[in-house]
Design a protein around this motif. Structure first.
Motif, PDB file in Angstrom:
ATOM      1  N   SER A 397       0.837  -1.200   0.000  1.00  0.00           N
ATOM      2  CA  SER A 397       0.000   0.000   0.000  1.00  0.00           C
ATOM      3  C   SER A 397       0.874   1.254   0.000  1.00  0.00           C
ATOM      4  O   SER A 397       1.954   1.282   0.581  1.00  0.00           O
ATOM      5  CB  SER A 397      -0.943  -0.001   1.193  1.00  0.00           C
ATOM      6  N   GLU A 399       0.339   3.934   1.531  1.00  0.00           N
ATOM      7  CA  GLU A 399       0.443   4.502   2.880  1.00  0.00           C
ATOM      8  C   GLU A 399       1.614   3.899   3.658  1.00  0.00           C
ATOM      9  O   GLU A 399       2.295   4.576   4.416  1.00  0.00           O
ATOM     10  CB  GLU A 399      -0.855   4.294   3.660  1.00  0.00           C
ATOM     11  N   GLU A 400       1.826   2.584   3.439  1.00  0.00           N
ATOM     12  CA  GLU A 400       2.959   1.941   4.104  1.00  0.00           C
ATOM     13  C   GLU A 400       4.275   2.537   3.621  1.00  0.00           C
ATOM     14  O   GLU A 400       5.167   2.834   4.416  1.00  0.00           O
ATOM     15  CB  GLU A 400       2.958   0.435   3.801  1.00  0.00           C
ATOM     16  N   PHE A 402       4.691   5.455   2.297  1.00  0.00           N
ATOM     17  CA  PHE A 402       4.751   6.842   2.773  1.00  0.00           C
ATOM     18  C   PHE A 402       5.305   6.912   4.195  1.00  0.00           C
ATOM     19  O   PHE A 402       6.150   7.745   4.511  1.00  0.00           O
ATOM     20  CB  PHE A 402       3.348   7.461   2.709  1.00  0.00           C
ATOM     21  N   TYR A 403       4.843   5.991   5.033  1.00  0.00           N
ATOM     22  CA  TYR A 403       5.277   5.995   6.427  1.00  0.00           C
ATOM     23  C   TYR A 403       6.791   5.799   6.541  1.00  0.00           C
ATOM     24  O   TYR A 403       7.472   6.494   7.291  1.00  0.00           O
ATOM     25  CB  TYR A 403       4.525   4.915   7.206  1.00  0.00           C
ATOM     26  N   LEU A 404       7.314   4.862   5.770  1.00  0.00           N
ATOM     27  CA  LEU A 404       8.761   4.625   5.810  1.00  0.00           C
ATOM     28  C   LEU A 404       9.537   5.791   5.198  1.00  0.00           C
ATOM     29  O   LEU A 404      10.575   6.202   5.718  1.00  0.00           O
ATOM     30  CB  LEU A 404       9.127   3.319   5.086  1.00  0.00           C
ATOM     31  N   GLN A 405       9.003   6.303   4.099  1.00  0.00           N
ATOM     32  CA  GLN A 405       9.663   7.457   3.466  1.00  0.00           C
ATOM     33  C   GLN A 405       9.710   8.651   4.411  1.00  0.00           C
ATOM     34  O   GLN A 405      10.704   9.378   4.453  1.00  0.00           O
ATOM     35  CB  GLN A 405       8.902   7.861   2.204  1.00  0.00           C
ATOM     36  N   ALA A 406       8.623   8.825   5.155  1.00  0.00           N
ATOM     37  CA  ALA A 406       8.548   9.957   6.078  1.00  0.00           C
ATOM     38  C   ALA A 406       9.588   9.836   7.187  1.00  0.00           C
ATOM     39  O   ALA A 406       9.802  10.770   7.946  1.00  0.00           O
ATOM     40  CB  ALA A 406       7.150  10.067   6.677  1.00  0.00           C
ATOM     41  N   ILE A 418       9.455  -3.590   3.272  1.00  0.00           N
ATOM     42  CA  ILE A 418       8.088  -4.063   3.482  1.00  0.00           C
ATOM     43  C   ILE A 418       7.926  -5.489   2.942  1.00  0.00           C
ATOM     44  O   ILE A 418       7.317  -6.348   3.591  1.00  0.00           O
ATOM     45  CB  ILE A 418       7.068  -3.096   2.830  1.00  0.00           C
TER      46      ILE A 418
END
Lengths: 454, 252
Positions: A397, A399-400, A402-406, A418
């Motif tokens: 996904s 969103e997953e 995005f979370y790591l990139q953030a 992931i």
């Protein structure tokens, strides 16, 4: 639709059984003299050979071969493997890359034992190559060796295996004999058109606990080899077995058939793990029988397929007594044009009341051209049963990622982390931190290879 | 060189609808600012836009992190430049342990060829986990998976402590926290207050600001900052309610 296959009997260039025995597939110094193998074993070989010749080549109409690419089992020019030319380098390779903690380590190359090392086996445990074990402990083997008559489609392979095997390990833990360190077994195969027939027989008697890891590797890249392996796992009352197969063959040419038969008795528990990273084509069959009250089987798999690899896995969770439990958790990560097939059946037999049985197959699609086929199945002939099965396919996904990139992790690394985590969920369920770390590192290594290929 | 997180005339849309409508504020290094506002005022949008979420399109304005235009950077580059967002709803990453996740984030900050010193990393992580009252078992558990609301928020603060950003935005970090967890989280944030760091705390309730006392409070409504004041503004807002904002503060 039907595909015309050349019958296997005609294309496979195997010598008949008699010749096998006069020319055993082991070097003279390694092999037990033919006379030392028990009569029942020679008879079993003979019958297996006959059966192999009688059985038809699988076709599309066989439900156990649905979705399978049957071109993969068109074998020609195969021969029993000749000795590996440089065993010392293979032993060095095996030693350089193995889980840190083990009770014993055996290395086979092209059906022959080339190294054995006992580190920390508990008293009473037997750990011997099959040919030696047949001579020394024939009676212990007889009741368990290739006794399973049910099949998940691979009966022709099982018969061929029965006709030929003298390779692999017999592991016998008597009553109360316990070790949490695994017995490691490397199986190398190599040489164009070579066949290996590894057998692993693990017996845990009452309250014994044993762990065995088979590791399959190719001697060289790009050689057409075929594994025809069978694993028999028998856990008696209160016995515990963990069995893991790490298939890390060359993805260019190697084919790998492995048939697992598990029998868990009263209050016994068996954990099985299949990790597939290599080989062009893989067929895993895992037949798990819970034959007495309190028996538990857990079957895990983590598979990373890329290129045009095909992983074909068939499973049965057979509940044959009351209060038995099982859990199956398979994960496939697919890239490029790879294919996976999962076909699993939970069968709760008449009278097997109070059964808990679960089955999950999850596919992570890393490419639009990859293909994941799942066929979960359920057959319940008892009452007060808790069962569930499910299969999902999806992509990572956004969103997953995005979370790591953030957190500063670049998108490509995030995807890799992931995917690794996705496969690791299955590996995590096994026992042994050193072993899990080793398996995880091997999966990571293959991911690194994907990057190079990309 | 400027020393602030400076948002100027920021406009952003999602699915064609404008949510941020010319937002301007500046958090100088060393200060803690709070943004309060009713639901739907665009608070969470602001945090996502700053982090670089792709669902949002910036149509006008700038976000300057010291001298760097944040909006020109990729999501991961923003983080490495010193920006941190503590998420309102942290994502779960099955099969990836918390420790490995943090390690990867630290690794991403090192020059190519350099490796995280594992021993020092664990030592530091354990120390910071102790500060947050997090059990060691969280290092081996999958990121946020099966965590309670409070555990997830603590985990966000742990990440902030490990990544030591120049500017941190905390998006409704207090939501879902009981009072004990709130105190611990606040303590974590307070321990990081420094002349070298700025904080922007987004919250719906004044409660969190009892524990993290802000230097400046902004009131946000309909995609803009409509009032700015000292820490007492938060109390006034709490007392008068958000109706006060919509009825009296919004310029006609």
């Amino acid at each position: 639709m039907s595909i015309v296959l050349t019958p296997m009997e005609e294309t496979i260039t195997l010598e008949p059984t008699e010749v096998w025995l006069s020319n055993p597939p082991l070097t003279e110094s390694d092999a037990a003299p033919a006379a030392a193998t028990p009569a029942w074993y020679r008879e079993l070989q003979q019958k297996s050979w006959e059966r192999f010749n009688e059985l038809p080549v699988p076709t599309r109409t066989n439900q156990h071969w649905r979705f399978a690419d049957l071109k993969m089992i068109r074998f020609a020019d195969l021969a029993t493997a000749a000795p590996a030319s440089d065993p010392a380098s293979l032993v060095a390779r095996a030693k350089a890359n193995r889980p840190a903690d083990f009770s014993a380590h055996f290395v086979f190359a092209n059906n022959r034992l080339i190294h054995s090392e006992i580190a920390d086996l508990p008293a009473g445990a037997i750990c011997l190559p099959l040919n030696e074990a047949l001579a020394a402990h024939g009676d212990l083997i007889r009741g368990h060796f290739l006794q399973e008559t049910q099949t998940l489609g691979g009966d022709k392979f099982a018969a061929l295996h029965g006709a030929a095997t003298l390779s692999g390990l017999f592991v016998h833990f008597p009553k109360g004999c316990v070790s949490d360190k695994p017995v490691l077994v490397h199986h190398f195969s190599g040489g164009e058109g070579q066949l290996i027939f590894p057998h692993t027989l693990v017996v845990a008697e009452d309250n014994a606990a044993v762990s065995v890891v088979d590791i399959f590797e190719s001697i060289a890249e790009s050689e057409q080899t075929l594994t025809v392996g069978v694993v028999d796992l028998i856990a008696d009352r209160g016995g515990k077995i963990q069995y893991v197969s790490l298939q890390n063959l060359s993805d260019n040419g190697a084919k790998h058939v492995q048939i697992n038969n598990t029998r868990a008795g009263r209050d016994a528990s068996v954990k099985v793990g299949f990790i597939n990273l290599g080989a062009a084509w893989v067929r895993n069959e895992s037949l798990n029988r819970m034959t007495d009250k309190g028996a538990d089987c857990q079957i895990f798999s983590a598979n990373l397929a890329n290129g045009i690899q095909e992983y074909d896995q068939r499973t049965l969770q057979s509940h044959e007594a009351q209060h038995t439990t099982s859990d199956l958790f398979f994960k496939n990560a697919l890239y490029n044009k790879s294919r996976t097939i999962f076909s699993g059946l939970i069968h709760v037999k008449p009278g097997a009341h109070h059964t808990d049985s679960f089955q999950t197959c999850r596919n992570l699609l890393g490419s639009e051209e990859a293909e994941a086929n799942s066929m979960p199945g359920l057959e319940i002939d008892a009452d007060q049963v808790k069962c569930s099965h499910g299969s999902t396919s999806g992509q990572i996904s956004d969103e997953e990622i995005f979370y790591l990139q953030a957190r500063g992790i670049p998108a490509d690394d995030a995807r890799k982390i992931i995917s690794l985590g996705f496969l690791n969920e299955s590996i995590e369920k096994l026992e042994g931190d050193e072993l899990k770390q080793y398996l995880f590192t091997e999966v990571e290594r293959k991911f690194a290879k994907l990057d190079e290929d990309a | 060189m400027s020393q602030s997180l400076k948002i100027e005339n920021l406009h952003a849309t999602v699915d064609g609808t404008e949510i941020l409508k010319g937002l301007t504020l500046e958090v100088p290094k060393g200060e803690v600012h709070a943004i309060m506002g009713p639901n739907g005022s665009g608070k969470s949008t602001l945090s996502k836009v700053m982090a670089g979420h792709e669902a949002y399109t910036v149509t006008e304005g700038t976000v300057m992190l010291d001298d760097i235009n944040l909006l020109e950077l990729a999501i991961d580059e923003r983080s490495r430049a010193g920006f941190f967002l503590a998420f309102q709803y942290p994502h779960e990453i099955p099969g990836v342990s918390n420790a490995n996740f943090l390690r990867a984030a630290r690794q991403a900050r090192l020059p190519k060829g350099e490796e995280v010193d594992a021993v020092a990393f664990y030592k530091e992580m354990y120390l910071k986990m102790d500060e947050l009252g997090m059990d060691r078992k969280f290092t081996g558990r999958s990121v946020n998976e099966g965590f309670s609301g409070g555990e997830k928020k603590r985990n966000e603060i742990l990440q902030m402590m490990m990544l030591e950003p120049k500017y941190a935005v905390l998006d409704e970090t207090d939501s879902g926290l009981d009072i004990d967890a709130l105190k611990i989280v606040a303590q974590g944030v307070n321990s990081m207050r420094s002349p070298e760091r700025g904080f922007l705390i987004i919250t719906h309730y004044q409660r969190l600001l009892d524990y993290i006392v802000p230097d400046v409070v902004h009131v946000m409504f309909d995609g803009r900052i409509i009032k700015t004041g000292g820490k007492d503004l938060a109390l006034e807002l709490e007392e008068k309610g958000y109706d006060w904002v919509t009825k009296e503060l919004v310029p006609a």
